[in-house]
Design a protein around this motif. Structure first.
Motif, PDB file in Angstrom:
ATOM      1  N   PHE A 146       0.837  -1.186   0.000  1.00  0.00           N
ATOM      2  CA  PHE A 146       0.000   0.000   0.000  1.00  0.00           C
ATOM      3  C   PHE A 146       0.879   1.246   0.000  1.00  0.00           C
ATOM      4  O   PHE A 146       1.877   1.314   0.712  1.00  0.00           O
ATOM      5  N   THR A 184      -1.360  -0.873  -4.252  1.00  0.00           N
ATOM      6  CA  THR A 184      -2.614  -0.158  -4.017  1.00  0.00           C
ATOM      7  C   THR A 184      -2.253   1.248  -3.568  1.00  0.00           C
ATOM      8  O   THR A 184      -1.498   1.424  -2.608  1.00  0.00           O
ATOM      9  N   ILE A 233      -6.178  -0.820   5.875  1.00  0.00           N
ATOM     10  CA  ILE A 233      -4.747  -0.868   5.588  1.00  0.00           C
ATOM     11  C   ILE A 233      -3.979  -0.962   6.898  1.00  0.00           C
ATOM     12  O   ILE A 233      -4.071  -0.070   7.745  1.00  0.00           O
ATOM     13  N   ALA A 237       1.585   1.003   5.480  1.00  0.00           N
ATOM     14  CA  ALA A 237       1.708   1.616   4.166  1.00  0.00           C
ATOM     15  C   ALA A 237       3.036   2.332   4.040  1.00  0.00           C
ATOM     16  O   ALA A 237       3.657   2.718   5.044  1.00  0.00           O
TER      17      ALA A 237
END
Length: 295
Positions: A38, A64, A107, A110
Motif C-alpha cells: 500500500f 494499491t 490498511i 503503508a
C-alpha cells in the motif's frame, strides 16, 4: 445535507470517494488491486489530491495507491473545531488522521509518500504510529524550515482565536492575491504549469469557507523539533529532491538524508519542488524501486 456536502457532490469526479474520519469528511481516491503493498500519498500545502494526478495510476500498477485531500484543502470538509466535534488541524491531529484513515480503509501498514508539508506529516506519522509505516518517501520534505518550524506564540493564540472571523478574511485577501505567483514558484520551469491546471488548483483550495479552514490550520502551527527526533526512526526511507528546489532548499534534503538513519538520497534533474509534477516518470521509477525493495 449541509452546504459543503453539496459542494463535494458537485465538484467530485467519478473516482472520488468520501469517508468520515476523525471529525472530517475526507475526500480520497484509491487505485490498484486493493492488496499490499500500500502507498499513501500526502500532498503539500495550497495543493490537493490533484498534485498526484500523473503518478497515481502508474504507481498502482504494482501497488494499491491512496491519495487524499488533507484538512483545509481540496474536497475534504473544513469544520470549525468545537467541543462537540473531533475536528482538529494540528500537525499531530493530521498525522493521527493518516493512521485513522488507514484503519478505515483496511490498511495495516503503508509506505507514506509525502511532498513538502506532506513530508512533514509523513515523518510525524512515523514517529507517532511507527507500526503503521512500512517506509517513507520524502520529496522536498519540510523538516528544518517552514511549516515544521513555524509557531504561533502561545500568548497571542487566545486573542487570535477570538478574532478568527476578521483574521481569516484578511488571510483570504493575502492568499487570493499571491496564490498564482506562489504556486508557479514551486516549478523549476514555470511554463510546465498550464493556466488550466493552475486554475484547477486554485479552485481545489477555494472551496466553501476555505479561509476559515486555512486559518484553523495556521493557528495550530508550532515548532515540531523534528531534527531532534530523527534518530529515533528506524523505518526505511528515501529522500528525494528536485535539483532546483527553491521552496525547500536542496541543502535541507541533503541534510535530511544524512541525519535520517539509513536513508537513501536521489536528486531529480531539471526539477523544482514538485517532482511528481515536473518529472513524473522519474518520480514513479524511484518510488517503484523503493517499494519493491521493501516487499
Amino acid at each position: 445535507m449541509d452546504e459543503f456536502e453539496k459542494l463535494q457532490r458537485r465538484l467530485a469526479t467519478p473516482d472520488s470517494r468520501f469517508v468520515d474520519c476523525n471529525g472530517f469528511r475526507v475526500h480520497y481516491r484509491q487505485y490498484g488491486s486493493g492488496k499490499a503493498p500500500f502507498i499513501m500519498l500526502l500532498h503539500g500545502s495550497f495543493l490537493s489530491i490533484r498534485s498526484w494526478r500523473e503518478v497515481m495510476q502508474p504507481l498502482a500498477e504494482g501497488a494499491t495507491v491512496v491519495a487524499f485531500d488533507r484538512p483545509a484543502f481540496g474536497l475534504t470538509s473544513r469544520p470549525v473545531p468545537t467541543k462537540r466535534n473531533e475536528a482538529r488541524y494540528s500537525p499531530e491531529a493530521q498525522s493521527d488522521l493518516v493512521a485513522a484513515l488507514m484503519t478505515k480503509l483496511g490498511i495495516d501498514r503503508a509506505v507514506l509518500v509525502g511532498n513538502s508539508t506532506g513530508g512533514t506529516l509523513a515523518i510525524l506519522t512515523a514517529l507517532r504510529h511507527p507500526d503503521r509505516v512500512q517506509g517513507l518517501v520524502l520529496a522536498g520534505a519540510m523538516i528544518y524550515s517552514g511549516y515544521a518550524t513555524s509557531e504561533v506564540p502561545a500568548f497571542m493564540k487566545p486573542f487570535m482565536k477570538a478574532m478568527s472571523p476578521i483574521f481569516s478574511r484578511m488571510m483570504k485577501l493575502v492568499i487570493t492575491k499571491l496564490y498564482d505567483r506562489n504556486i508557479r514558484g514551486f516549478w523549476h520551469v514555470r511554463e510546465r504549469l498550464s493556466d488550466e491546471t493552475l486554475a484547477a488548483f486554485r479552485q481545489d483550495l477555494m472551496v466553501g469557507d476555505w479561509p476559515r479552514g486555512f486559518w484553523e490550520l495556521f493557528l495550530e502551527t508550532h515548532h515540531l523539533h523534528l531534527d531532534r527526533r530523527l534518530l529515533s526512526l528506524s523505518v526505511p526511507a528515501l529522500v528525494v529532491t528536485g535539483e532546483h528546489d527553491l521552496t525547500v532548499k536542496v541543502e535541507e534534503s541533503l541534510r535530511l538524508a544524512r541525519e535520517l538513519p539509513g536513508a537513501e538520497l536521489r536528486v531529480i534533474p531539471d526539477c523544482g519542488h514538485l517532482p511528481q509534477e515536473e518529472q513524473p516518470g522519474a518520480f514513479v521509477g524511484l518510488v517503484d524501486a523503493f517499494v519493491r525493495k521493501l516487499s
